[in-house]
Design a protein around this motif. Structure first.
Motif, short mmCIF file in Angstrom:
data_model
loop_
_atom_site.label_atom_id
_atom_site.label_comp_id
_atom_site.label_asym_id
_atom_site.label_seq_id
_atom_site.Cartn_x
_atom_site.Cartn_y
_atom_site.Cartn_z
N THR A 136 0.71 -1.21 0.05
CA THR A 136 0.11 0.12 0.02
C THR A 136 0.86 1.11 0.09
OG1 THR A 136 -0.21 -0.07 2.31
CG2 THR A 136 -1.91 -1.20 1.18
N ASP A 137 2.23 0.95 0.53
CA ASP A 137 2.92 2.42 0.34
C ASP A 137 3.35 2.60 -0.82
OD1 ASP A 137 5.11 0.36 0.15
OD2 ASP A 137 5.93 1.12 1.88
N GLY A 138 3.23 1.57 -1.96
CA GLY A 138 3.90 1.86 -3.22
C GLY A 138 5.11 0.95 -3.65
N SER A 139 5.70 0.57 -2.60
CA SER A 139 6.96 -0.56 -2.86
C SER A 139 6.40 -1.81 -3.34
CB SER A 139 7.64 -0.56 -1.70
OG SER A 139 7.03 -1.25 -0.50
N GLU A 140 7.19 -2.58 -4.16
CA GLU A 140 6.85 -3.83 -4.53
C GLU A 140 8.10 -4.85 -4.62
OE1 GLU A 140 5.31 -3.79 -8.77
OE2 GLU A 140 4.78 -1.50 -8.67
N VAL A 141 7.59 -5.93 -4.58
CA VAL A 141 8.54 -7.08 -4.51
C VAL A 141 8.22 -7.95 -5.68
CG1 VAL A 141 9.43 -9.05 -3.48
CG2 VAL A 141 9.16 -6.99 -2.39
N LEU A 142 9.01 -8.35 -6.44
CA LEU A 142 8.59 -9.28 -7.66
C LEU A 142 9.65 -10.55 -7.64
CD1 LEU A 142 8.48 -6.50 -9.26
CD2 LEU A 142 7.72 -8.04 -10.87
N ILE A 143 9.24 -12.00 -7.28
CA ILE A 143 9.85 -12.96 -7.16
C ILE A 143 9.52 -13.75 -8.46
CG2 ILE A 143 10.33 -15.27 -5.82
CD1 ILE A 143 8.92 -13.42 -3.55
N GLY A 144 10.59 -14.14 -9.14
CA GLY A 144 10.46 -14.70 -10.47
C GLY A 144 10.38 -16.23 -10.35
N ARG A 145 10.07 -17.06 -11.39
CA ARG A 145 9.67 -18.28 -11.31
C ARG A 145 10.86 -19.06 -10.68
NH1 ARG A 145 6.56 -20.71 -15.66
NH2 ARG A 145 6.20 -22.85 -14.95
N GLY A 146 10.57 -19.97 -9.60
CA GLY A 146 11.59 -20.71 -9.06
C GLY A 146 12.28 -19.96 -8.13
N ALA A 147 12.02 -18.59 -7.80
CA ALA A 147 12.75 -17.84 -6.97
C ALA A 147 14.19 -17.66 -7.25
CB ALA A 147 12.83 -18.17 -5.56
N HIS A 148 14.58 -17.66 -8.67
CA HIS A 148 15.73 -17.53 -9.29
C HIS A 148 16.10 -15.96 -9.31
CE1 HIS A 148 16.54 -21.72 -10.13
NE2 HIS A 148 15.28 -21.64 -10.61
N ALA A 149 15.17 -15.01 -9.40
CA ALA A 149 15.23 -13.69 -9.33
C ALA A 149 14.35 -12.94 -8.54
CB ALA A 149 15.25 -13.33 -10.68
N VAL A 150 14.70 -12.17 -7.57
CA VAL A 150 13.97 -11.19 -6.71
C VAL A 150 14.24 -9.72 -7.00
CG1 VAL A 150 13.41 -10.61 -4.37
CG2 VAL A 150 13.93 -12.69 -4.86
N THR A 151 13.32 -8.75 -7.36
CA THR A 151 13.30 -7.44 -7.46
C THR A 151 12.51 -6.74 -6.49
OG1 THR A 151 13.37 -8.18 -9.92
CG2 THR A 151 12.81 -5.71 -9.53
N TYR A 152 13.33 -5.65 -5.91
CA TYR A 152 12.47 -5.01 -4.96
C TYR A 152 12.40 -3.53 -5.81
CZ TYR A 152 11.54 -1.74 -1.20
OH TYR A 152 11.21 -0.74 -0.44
N VAL A 153 11.35 -2.79 -5.59
CA VAL A 153 11.03 -1.58 -6.10
C VAL A 153 10.72 -0.66 -4.79
CG1 VAL A 153 9.86 -0.06 -7.67
CG2 VAL A 153 10.30 -2.46 -8.25
N ALA A 154 11.44 0.27 -4.59
CA ALA A 154 10.94 1.26 -3.51
C ALA A 154 9.76 2.28 -4.03
CB ALA A 154 12.49 2.17 -3.48
N ARG A 155 9.33 2.61 -2.97
CA ARG A 155 8.10 3.47 -3.35
C ARG A 155 8.15 4.64 -4.15
NH1 ARG A 155 6.61 5.22 2.73
NH2 ARG A 155 8.37 6.54 3.41
N ASP A 156 9.45 4.90 -4.34
CA ASP A 156 9.71 6.29 -5.04
C ASP A 156 10.11 5.79 -6.36
OD1 ASP A 156 12.44 5.45 -4.47
OD2 ASP A 156 13.24 7.02 -3.70
N GLY A 157 10.11 4.48 -6.75
CA GLY A 157 10.52 3.99 -8.14
C GLY A 157 11.88 3.57 -7.92
#
Length: 157
Positions: A136-157
């Motif tokens: 809800t604060d605008g930040s995001e976490v993406l976990i790729g298939r099989g957890a081989h890649a994790v991406t964090y996006v801060a709320r300011d982009g």
């Protein structure tokens, strides 16, 4: 492939989503799903079909065009096009546009398979195996298939 915009209209219809590829879709309240290709011509529709006794319901997929589809899908196609228009408008207002190349027409379109809404975040599981958490604060976490890649996006982009 990931979600760039979504809209919660669960009180009436479902959740609309826009992917970075330019595809737009809806996860309807009846658990059917529909996604329109980036060009806005071809869409795929998934629904649970009746299964033989002693087995669970099977997922049935069909592909149609906006100019040729079963009349039973009229309301859902109308909602899909409205959600798509709204989400593209939101995307333009945010100064973003889809950047990835569209999927070849022979490949199934990526769509939301399941979602969960909590007080603090929306969790989406996509058909390509990606798990996306939008807080809800605008930040995001993406976990790729099989957890081989994790991406964090801060709320300011």
């Amino acid at each position: 492939v990931w979600i760039t915009q979504y809209v919660d209209y669960c009180s009436k219809y479902g959740v609309g989503f826009l992917l970075n590829t330019g595809s737009a879709g809806v996860y309807f309240n009846d658990a059917t799903k529909m996604v329109l290709d980036p060009a806005g011509h071809r869409f795929e529709y998934w629904e649970r079909s009746a299964a033989p006794p002693a087995s669970s319901a099977l997922l049935s997929a069909s592909t149609h065009t906006l100019s040729n589809y079963p009349s039973a899908l009229q309301k859902k196609v109308t909602l899909l096009t409205h959600f798509r228009s709204f989400l593209f408008t939101q995307e333009r207002r945010a100064g973003r546009t889809a950047t990835a190349a569209p999927a070849p027409s022979s490949e199934p379109l990526v769509h939301v398979k399941k979602y969960v809404a909590t007080r603090y975040a929306w969790l989406f599981r996509l058909s390509n195996g990606t798990l996306q958490v939008i807080f809800t604060d605008g930040s995001e976490v993406l976990i790729g298939r099989g957890a081989h890649a994790v991406t964090y996006v801060a709320r300011d982009g």
